[in-house]
Scaffold this active site. Structure first.
Site, PDB file in Angstrom:
ATOM      1  CB  CYS A  80      -0.893  -0.020   1.238  1.00 35.98           C
ATOM      2  SG  CYS A  80      -1.879   1.467   1.493  1.00 35.98           S
ATOM      3  CB  SER A  82       0.027   3.724   4.217  1.00 36.25           C
ATOM      4  OG  SER A  82      -1.173   4.383   3.889  1.00 36.25           O
ATOM      5  CG  HIS A  86       6.850   4.472   8.122  1.00 35.12           C
ATOM      6  ND1 HIS A  86       6.653   5.388   9.123  1.00 35.12           N
ATOM      7  CD2 HIS A  86       7.764   3.579   8.592  1.00 35.12           C
ATOM      8  CE1 HIS A  86       7.400   5.066  10.174  1.00 35.12           C
ATOM      9  NE2 HIS A  86       8.085   3.970   9.875  1.00 35.12           N
ATOM     10  CG  HIS A 102      -1.049  -1.216   6.374  1.00 39.23           C
ATOM     11  ND1 HIS A 102       0.004  -0.821   5.588  1.00 39.23           N
ATOM     12  CD2 HIS A 102      -2.138  -0.556   5.908  1.00 39.23           C
ATOM     13  CE1 HIS A 102      -0.426   0.059   4.690  1.00 39.23           C
ATOM     14  NE2 HIS A 102      -1.727   0.226   4.849  1.00 39.23           N
ATOM     15  CB  CYS A 208      -5.277  -0.658   3.839  1.00 40.01           C
ATOM     16  SG  CYS A 208      -4.852   1.101   3.838  1.00 40.01           S
TER      17      CYS A 208
END
Length: 410
Positions: A80, A82, A86, A102, A208
């Site tokens: 993803c 995200s 990070h 995640h 997600c």
């Protein structure tokens, strides 16, 4: 059809075969759990030792679940944006080393004391948004926020405690999940039990991106039948928002992206128009206003870009237009002219599509099983955990919608 007819038996046998297979798999997982329960498991994981560097496939140790925790064997996980945010954008050094991932699905291996909702063999999705069902937010129908979980440490994007170690060092659990690993440990308030017949390599996407985009349209924007919508950014989240707008009955859905290769998929999922801002010499908000007699009823920003967020707001019609910020970022401030809001527009945000995870994810899985939500169309690549860096490169360069990594066999 008579119950003793051959046609009836021909329909019953496949169902019996499926049930037999499910029971066989359940017993296999229970026996496997008996061998590993209460013990440290050594397994493979992709470790991010530092920001902006390739992940390293390592052998890690996964501790047994403690009170109210569940240890999960990850079967499939997707990459993803995200995760990339990070690793490559926020790059807070306090958030490393970590195991990213995640958006995943797996099977319960063992449970800690106090866990009664889950047992070995259950199919589950770990959740990056917890649902304790006890705090003021969980008790309110207005939000899916929860006072417990990793979100109290947004820069690190991980809880203080971790059940993962590698080479004698604690490895943080990204968003409390860390699914780029064959096994992980998650608090039970961040685990959703799903239909045992659900294909994990498909429904992992509901952990997600798909739920985030779909729910932003249906739950947060509350798109209305007959309305006009615009979706900015056609990654998995944006495409899921397109699907959500269609499901809600929107009459016109305008998909906006600077990559025209995304337009074919957008139309498959419900877009009626596709617009590339690069094809115009005027602001995209003005282009959409001219297309829609003053602006759209609903706009959803799914790119995580503060400039696009402003454009999405300005693309809404005055008086009642609603613009939802969906794309994840915390790097820059947003800005807008006050008159945009004084004129009656609403600007709001959405995380995980407004779904309360433990309740909403099983419902989304059921919707997929009932063919009311599409997932297969989002998967453009299938790889293994060993190829995680290749999957990251695909996403970084916009060459995929979703890459699903096979982590373990079922």
């Amino acid at each position: 059809m008579h119950p003793d007819s051959p046609e009836c038996f021909s329909t019953i046998r496949p169902v019996s075969a499926v049930l037999s297979e499910l029971l066989s798999r359940l017993f296999i997982h229970i026996f496997a759990a008996m061998a590993t329960a209460g013990k440290v498991i050594k397994c493979k994981a992709a470790v991010a030792w530092e920001p902006n560097k390739p992940l390293v496939i390592e052998e890690i140790e996964v501790a047994p679940p403690q009170a109210n925790e569940v240890r999960i064997k990850i079967v499939a996980t997707a990459v993803c944006h995200s995760d990339l945010y990070h690793l490559l954008e926020s790059m807070h050094k306090d958030g490393f080393p970590t195991v990213l991932g995640h958006e995943a699905a797996g099977i319960v291996e063992s449970v800690g004391p106090g866990v009664t909702e889950f047992q070995p063999g259950d199919k589950v999705l770990p959740l990056f948004i917890s649902q304790c069902r006890e705090c003021r937010f969980c008790k309110s129908p207005k939000t899916n926020q929860c006072e417990k979980g990793w979100a109290t440490r947004p820069n690190v994007m991980a809880p203080l405690e971790s059940r993962l170690t590698c080479k004698g060092k604690k490895v943080l659990q990204f968003t409390g999940t860390s699914t780029f690993s064959e096994y992980t440990v998650v608090n039970q308030m961040a685990v959703a039990k799903i239909d045992p017949a659900a294909p994990l390599e498909k429904v992992c996407l509901l952990g997600c991106g798909i739920s985030t985009g779909y729910g932003a349209a249906v739950n947060t924007a509350k798109v209305e039948p007959g309305s006009t919508c615009a979706v900015f950014g056609l990654g998995a989240v944006g495409l899921a928002a397109v699907m959500g707008c269609k499901s809600a009955g929107a009459k016109r859905i305008i998909a906006v992206d600077i990559n025209p290769e995304k337009f074919v998929k957008a139309k498959v999922l419900g877009a009626t128009d596709c617009v590339n801002p690069k094809d115009h010499d005027k602001p995209i908000s003005q282009v959409l206003a001219e297309m829609t007699n003053g602006g759209v009823d609903f706009s959803l920003e799914c790119a995580g870009n503060v400039g696009v967020m402003r454009s999405a707001l300005e693309s809404c019609v005055k008086g009642w237009g609603v613009s939802v910020i969906v794309g994840w970022t915390d790097l820059h401030d947003i800005s807008a002219r006050p008159l945009q809001l004084i004129a009656g527009r609403t600007w709001k945000g959405s995380v995980f599509g407004g779904f309360k995870g433990r309740d909403g994810v099983p419902q989304m899985v059921k919707a997929y099983m009932d063919k009311k939500v599409k997932l297969d169309e989002f998967i453009t690549h299938n790889m293994t955990l060993d190829q995680v860096n290749d999957a990251i490169e695909l996403m970084k360069h916009g060459k995929c919608i979703r890459t699903v990594l096979k982590v373990s066999s079922q």
